[in-house]
Design an enzyme around this catalytic site. Structure first.
Site, PDB file in Angstrom:
ATOM      1  N   CYS A  40      13.439  12.439   5.073  1.00  0.00           N
ATOM      2  CA  CYS A  40      13.448  12.136   6.503  1.00  0.00           C
ATOM      3  C   CYS A  40      14.778  12.566   7.109  1.00  0.00           C
ATOM      4  O   CYS A  40      14.876  12.842   8.299  1.00  0.00           O
ATOM      5  CB  CYS A  40      13.224  10.650   6.711  1.00  0.00           C
TER       6      CYS A  40
ATOM      7  N   GLU B 145       9.275  17.702  13.851  1.00  0.00           N
ATOM      8  CA  GLU B 145       9.529  17.471  12.428  1.00  0.00           C
ATOM      9  C   GLU B 145       8.543  18.300  11.614  1.00  0.00           C
ATOM     10  O   GLU B 145       7.330  18.188  11.804  1.00  0.00           O
ATOM     11  CB  GLU B 145       9.356  15.982  12.082  1.00  0.00           C
TER      12      GLU B 145
ATOM     13  N   LYS C 121       0.844  -1.190   0.000  1.00  0.00           N
ATOM     14  CA  LYS C 121       0.000   0.000   0.000  1.00  0.00           C
ATOM     15  C   LYS C 121       0.889   1.253   0.000  1.00  0.00           C
ATOM     16  O   LYS C 121       1.489   1.602   1.020  1.00  0.00           O
ATOM     17  CB  LYS C 121      -0.899  -0.001   1.252  1.00  0.00           C
TER      18      LYS C 121
ATOM     19  N   GLU D  56      10.785   2.600   9.670  1.00  0.00           N
ATOM     20  CA  GLU D  56      11.704   3.750   9.671  1.00  0.00           C
ATOM     21  C   GLU D  56      10.824   4.985   9.613  1.00  0.00           C
ATOM     22  O   GLU D  56       9.997   5.124   8.712  1.00  0.00           O
ATOM     23  CB  GLU D  56      12.661   3.675   8.485  1.00  0.00           C
TER      24      GLU D  56
ATOM     25  N   GLY E 127       7.417   5.906   7.151  1.00  0.00           N
ATOM     26  CA  GLY E 127       6.463   7.011   7.206  1.00  0.00           C
ATOM     27  C   GLY E 127       6.608   7.724   8.534  1.00  0.00           C
ATOM     28  O   GLY E 127       7.681   7.680   9.159  1.00  0.00           O
ATOM     29  N   SER E 128       5.521   8.324   8.977  1.00  0.00           N
ATOM     30  CA  SER E 128       5.651   9.169  10.170  1.00  0.00           C
ATOM     31  C   SER E 128       5.586   8.343  11.465  1.00  0.00           C
ATOM     32  O   SER E 128       5.029   7.237  11.500  1.00  0.00           O
ATOM     33  CB  SER E 128       4.577  10.250  10.160  1.00  0.00           C
ATOM     34  N   THR E 129       6.142   8.919  12.496  1.00  0.00           N
ATOM     35  CA  THR E 129       6.257   8.225  13.784  1.00  0.00           C
ATOM     36  C   THR E 129       4.887   7.909  14.369  1.00  0.00           C
ATOM     37  O   THR E 129       4.652   6.811  14.890  1.00  0.00           O
ATOM     38  CB  THR E 129       7.090   9.100  14.751  1.00  0.00           C
ATOM     39  N   GLY E 130       3.953   8.866  14.272  1.00  0.00           N
ATOM     40  CA  GLY E 130       2.616   8.658  14.848  1.00  0.00           C
ATOM     41  C   GLY E 130       1.927   7.460  14.231  1.00  0.00           C
ATOM     42  O   GLY E 130       1.324   6.633  14.937  1.00  0.00           O
TER      43      GLY E 130
HETATM   44  P1  NAD Z   1       2.750   9.063   6.516  1.00  0.00           P
HETATM   45  O1  NAD Z   1       3.010   8.444   7.828  1.00  0.00           O
HETATM   46  O2  NAD Z   1       1.703  10.103   6.413  1.00  0.00           O
HETATM   47  O3  NAD Z   1       2.335   7.934   5.463  1.00  0.00           O
HETATM   48  C1  NAD Z   1       3.154   6.802   5.237  1.00  0.00           C
HETATM   49  C2  NAD Z   1       2.276   5.673   4.752  1.00  0.00           C
HETATM   50  O4  NAD Z   1       1.435   5.255   5.830  1.00  0.00           O
HETATM   51  C3  NAD Z   1       1.345   6.062   3.605  1.00  0.00           C
HETATM   52  O5  NAD Z   1       1.221   4.983   2.707  1.00  0.00           O
HETATM   53  C4  NAD Z   1       0.045   6.332   4.326  1.00  0.00           C
HETATM   54  O6  NAD Z   1      -1.077   6.206   3.499  1.00  0.00           O
HETATM   55  C5  NAD Z   1       0.086   5.240   5.379  1.00  0.00           C
HETATM   56  N1  NAD Z   1      -0.789   5.460   6.528  1.00  0.00           N
HETATM   57  C6  NAD Z   1      -1.251   6.634   7.013  1.00  0.00           C
HETATM   58  N2  NAD Z   1      -2.028   6.408   8.098  1.00  0.00           N
HETATM   59  C7  NAD Z   1      -2.046   5.059   8.302  1.00  0.00           C
HETATM   60  C8  NAD Z   1      -2.654   4.205   9.259  1.00  0.00           C
HETATM   61  N3  NAD Z   1      -3.392   4.693  10.249  1.00  0.00           N
HETATM   62  N4  NAD Z   1      -2.434   2.867   9.156  1.00  0.00           N
HETATM   63  C9  NAD Z   1      -1.661   2.370   8.158  1.00  0.00           C
HETATM   64  N5  NAD Z   1      -1.054   3.138   7.232  1.00  0.00           N
HETATM   65  C10 NAD Z   1      -1.251   4.464   7.305  1.00  0.00           C
HETATM   66  O7  NAD Z   1       4.151   9.594   5.951  1.00  0.00           O
HETATM   67  P2  NAD Z   1       4.460  10.379   4.612  1.00  0.00           P
HETATM   68  O8  NAD Z   1       3.912  11.769   4.721  1.00  0.00           O
HETATM   69  O9  NAD Z   1       4.111   9.590   3.408  1.00  0.00           O
HETATM   70  O10 NAD Z   1       6.051  10.432   4.677  1.00  0.00           O
HETATM   71  C11 NAD Z   1       6.713  11.364   5.476  1.00  0.00           C
HETATM   72  C12 NAD Z   1       7.161  10.761   6.779  1.00  0.00           C
HETATM   73  O11 NAD Z   1       7.941   9.603   6.506  1.00  0.00           O
HETATM   74  C13 NAD Z   1       8.066  11.686   7.578  1.00  0.00           C
HETATM   75  O12 NAD Z   1       7.746  11.585   8.946  1.00  0.00           O
HETATM   76  C14 NAD Z   1       9.455  11.138   7.305  1.00  0.00           C
HETATM   77  O13 NAD Z   1      10.407  11.438   8.290  1.00  0.00           O
HETATM   78  C15 NAD Z   1       9.184   9.672   7.211  1.00  0.00           C
HETATM   79  N6  NAD Z   1      10.214   8.996   6.434  1.00  0.00           N
HETATM   80  C16 NAD Z   1      11.154   8.283   7.133  1.00  0.00           C
HETATM   81  C17 NAD Z   1      12.169   7.636   6.459  1.00  0.00           C
HETATM   82  C18 NAD Z   1      13.205   6.849   7.206  1.00  0.00           C
HETATM   83  O14 NAD Z   1      13.924   6.077   6.568  1.00  0.00           O
HETATM   84  N7  NAD Z   1      13.314   6.999   8.498  1.00  0.00           N
HETATM   85  C19 NAD Z   1      12.229   7.721   5.068  1.00  0.00           C
HETATM   86  C20 NAD Z   1      11.247   8.444   4.388  1.00  0.00           C
HETATM   87  C21 NAD Z   1      10.236   9.074   5.092  1.00  0.00           C
END
Ligand code: NAD
Length: 544
Positions: free
Chosen positions: A327, A426, A212, A293, A265-268
């Site tokens: 990130c 962030e 996804k 990550e 994706g994001s920490t939350g």
């Molecule tokens: P995001 O957390 O909004 O989304 C990431 C993914 O999670 C998307 O596919 C989104 O649709 C999905 N998602 C959202 N809510 C969800 C839920 N409740 N359950 C399951 N999946 C859900 O992040 P983003 O805006 O796409 O990316 C930016 C974030 O990613 C930043 O916080 C960045 O630091 C982090 N990031 C980290 C790394 C790393 O290697 N540490 C690399 C790239 C991005």
């Protein structure tokens, strides 16, 4: 007949093309951009090797040109998630038992297709869909993804070779089985390479996957899916669907065959995933692997002995490339008072030369942020500086405009408070905050840095004094999973700087390294005794 040991040599990193004026790659990329912009792309889901379309058609528009329609994708509902899981599980046995050299060949072929036939298409898709300039697209969607595929094949070959001792009389061996179930890959918008790596690294190990991507990365994700299919990926091994995050989560985490999640994706979001998985723990056949990550608040710490020009270049690139939406982007800088004025002056002068605009004009260094939600969130931080009662001021930038696309100027905030909100949270946009410390208090300033944010993803130090470099490297041992000395904190290369952070930044399973692949394997140890004992008695309990 499979009767030989096959090896895969250590690959070289894919060469980054320069796209200089007059170069053949620039012409090819410009032509592909034009061609892709002139056609509406119709993007289906891929479930069990079939193209699937729902009634719920959604538009895709470039973040830098919101009046232009690039195409559509078909949003998934609950049934599509169930279908994707069923397809994955149906494909599992055959895929898991395919000989390694055949499984590997699919991913090596995908890398080759991406390096050649699909390179400009993939880069153009990333430029248009995610608003990356030509160079940012090249290092991400071409080079990094090619490297992930080739290096992971090499790393997995290394793992398969690792075998236990076999003293005379027995044969001991390890089988590296895939996980018993399906893996969910949930990928972010900001790197096409991460989108491709999270499902393929697990699949390469013999796992079946439900993938996804973020809605804002579907345009380029679908090009990668076409490459995988052309490379011979069997039906059902990776199923690409577009449900909302909560919907995919709710169904997958409740499934007894849920074997793991590969998330970036994001920490939350990651913390909420972990919590749901914990709540469902008694349902599963095996303990799921949770690999994530996540966010960062990446620092640049400048020692009083630093080279000013190196710092300025590191901050300009580290904070503002891809609009700060990495990130790893530098988002807080600690400057010593002896150098601060010169660094700020030169940085502001450099930022003034950065052109901002759409990706098809190659002279633009800065493009748009990903979407309206990001635009609103970033600009709120900027607006709040004005209400900070002098704790923070805008040193340069601060402007934004959404009339054509989601444009936010590269912005530097100057603060006298090391805990000011933009030093801690962030922002994920082109915003850098600077705090100046007294030069003779640099050791205390390191302590402030280490305790300011919950994250520990990347960080950089700049210094010429070798004792100071050694001291800082030790003092900041837990502050970053990727630590840079006299370099910007972004731009990790597969095989060179394995990537991942600690603390709230993730499980630090280092994408693009052998460590990550271990998470998608479940080893079985086999002991075979050639001539087994036929009497239970040992010598020690015989009478004297
Ligand atoms: P995001 O957390 O909004 O989304 C990431 C993914 O999670 C998307 O596919 C989104 O649709 C999905 N998602 C959202 N809510 C969800 C839920 N409740 N359950 C399951 N999946 C859900 O992040 P983003 O805006 O796409 O990316 C930016 C974030 O990613 C930043 O916080 C960045 O630091 C982090 N990031 C980290 C790394 C790393 O290697 N540490 C690399 C790239 C991005």
């Amino acid at each position: 007949m499979n009767n030989a040991y096959f090896d895969f040599a250590e690959p070289k990193n894919e060469t980054v093309l320069g796209y200089a004026p007059g170069s053949p790659e620039r012409k090819s990329l410009q032509a592909t951009l034009k061609e892709m912009k002139s056609h509406l792309r119709d993007i289906p889901m891929y479930i069990d090797g079939q193209e699937v379309r729902s009634e719920n058609k959604k538009e895709i528009r470039p973040p830098h040109d919101t009046s232009h329609l690039l195409g559509h994708f078909y949003a998934s509902d609950e049934q599509h998630v169930h279908d994707a899981i069923d397809a994955a599980l149906a494909a599992r046995d055959e895929w898991a038992s395919m000989a390694w050299e055949h499984r590997a060949a699919i991913f090596m072929k995908a890398a080759e297709l991406l390096a050649t036939k699909y390179r400009f298409r993939m880069n153009a898709a990333t430029m248009l869909g995610q608003s990356k300039n030509a160079y940012q697209a090249e290092i991400d969607s071409a080079c990094e993804l090619i490297d992930f595929l080739r290096f992971n094949v090499y790393f997995l070959s290394q793992i398969y070779k690792q075998q236990p001792l076999s003293p005379i009389g027995m044969n001991n061996r390890m089988e590296y089985r895939p996980l018993e179930g399906f893996v969910l890959a949930v990928t972010p918008f900001n790197f096409t390479a991460i989108g491709g790596n999270l499902p393929t690294s697990a699949a390469m190990c013999g796992n079946v996957v439900v993938w996804k991507p973020a809605n804002t990365q579907i345009y380029s994700a679908s090009v990668f899916m076409e490459i995988l299919i052309e490379a011979g990926l069997p039906a059902g091994v990776i199923n690409l669907i577009y449900p909302s995050g909560p919907v995919v989560g709710e169904i997958c985490y409740a499934h007894p065959a849920f074997a793991g999640v590969h998330f970036t994706g994001s920490t939350g979001v990651f913390q909420s995933m972990w919590k749901s998985i914990g709540e469902n723990i008694a349902r599963y056949k095996s303990y799921p692997r949770i690999v994530g990550e996540t966010g960062g608040k990446d620092f640049v710490f400048v020692h009083p002995s630093a080279n000013v020009d190196a710092v300025v270049a590191g901050l300009a690139r580290g904070a503002f490339e891809y609009q700060g939406q990495k990130c790893s982007a530098a988002s807080r800088a600690y400057l010593p008072a002896n150098l601060a004025a010169e660094i700020k002056k030169k940085l502001v002068a450099e930022i003034a030369t950065m052109k901002m605009g759409p990706v098809d004009d190659f002279t633009n260094f800065i493009n748009a942020v990903i979407d309206e939600k990001a635009f609103n969130s970033i600009t709120k931080y900027i607006d709040n500086v004005k209400n900070s009662n002098g704790a923070a001021t805008i040193l340069c930038g601060g402007g934004y405009d959404k009339s054509k696309g989601w444009f936010v100027e590269p912005t530097v905030i100057d603060t006298t408070d090391p805990t000011y909100v933009t030093m801690c949270e962030e922002i994920f946009g082109p915003v850098l905050t600077i705090y100046t410390y007294e030069a003779d208090m640099w050791i205390q300033a390191l302590d402030v840095l280490d305790n300011t944010s919950p994250y520990a993803l990347t960080g950089a130090i700049f210094a010429q004094d070798r004792y100071a470099i050694e001291y800082m490297t030790k003092a900041l041992v837990n502050s970053a999973g990727n630590f840079y000395i006299n370099d910007k904190p972004t731009g990790a290369v597969v095989g060179q700087q394995p990537f991942g952070g600690a603390r709230a930044s993730g499980t630090n399973d280092k994408a693009g390294s052998i460590l990550n692949l271990y998470r998608w394997l479940s080893a079985r140890t086999i002991k075979e005794t050639h001539v087994p004992p036929v009497d239970y008695r040992y010598s020690f309990h015989q009478a004297d």
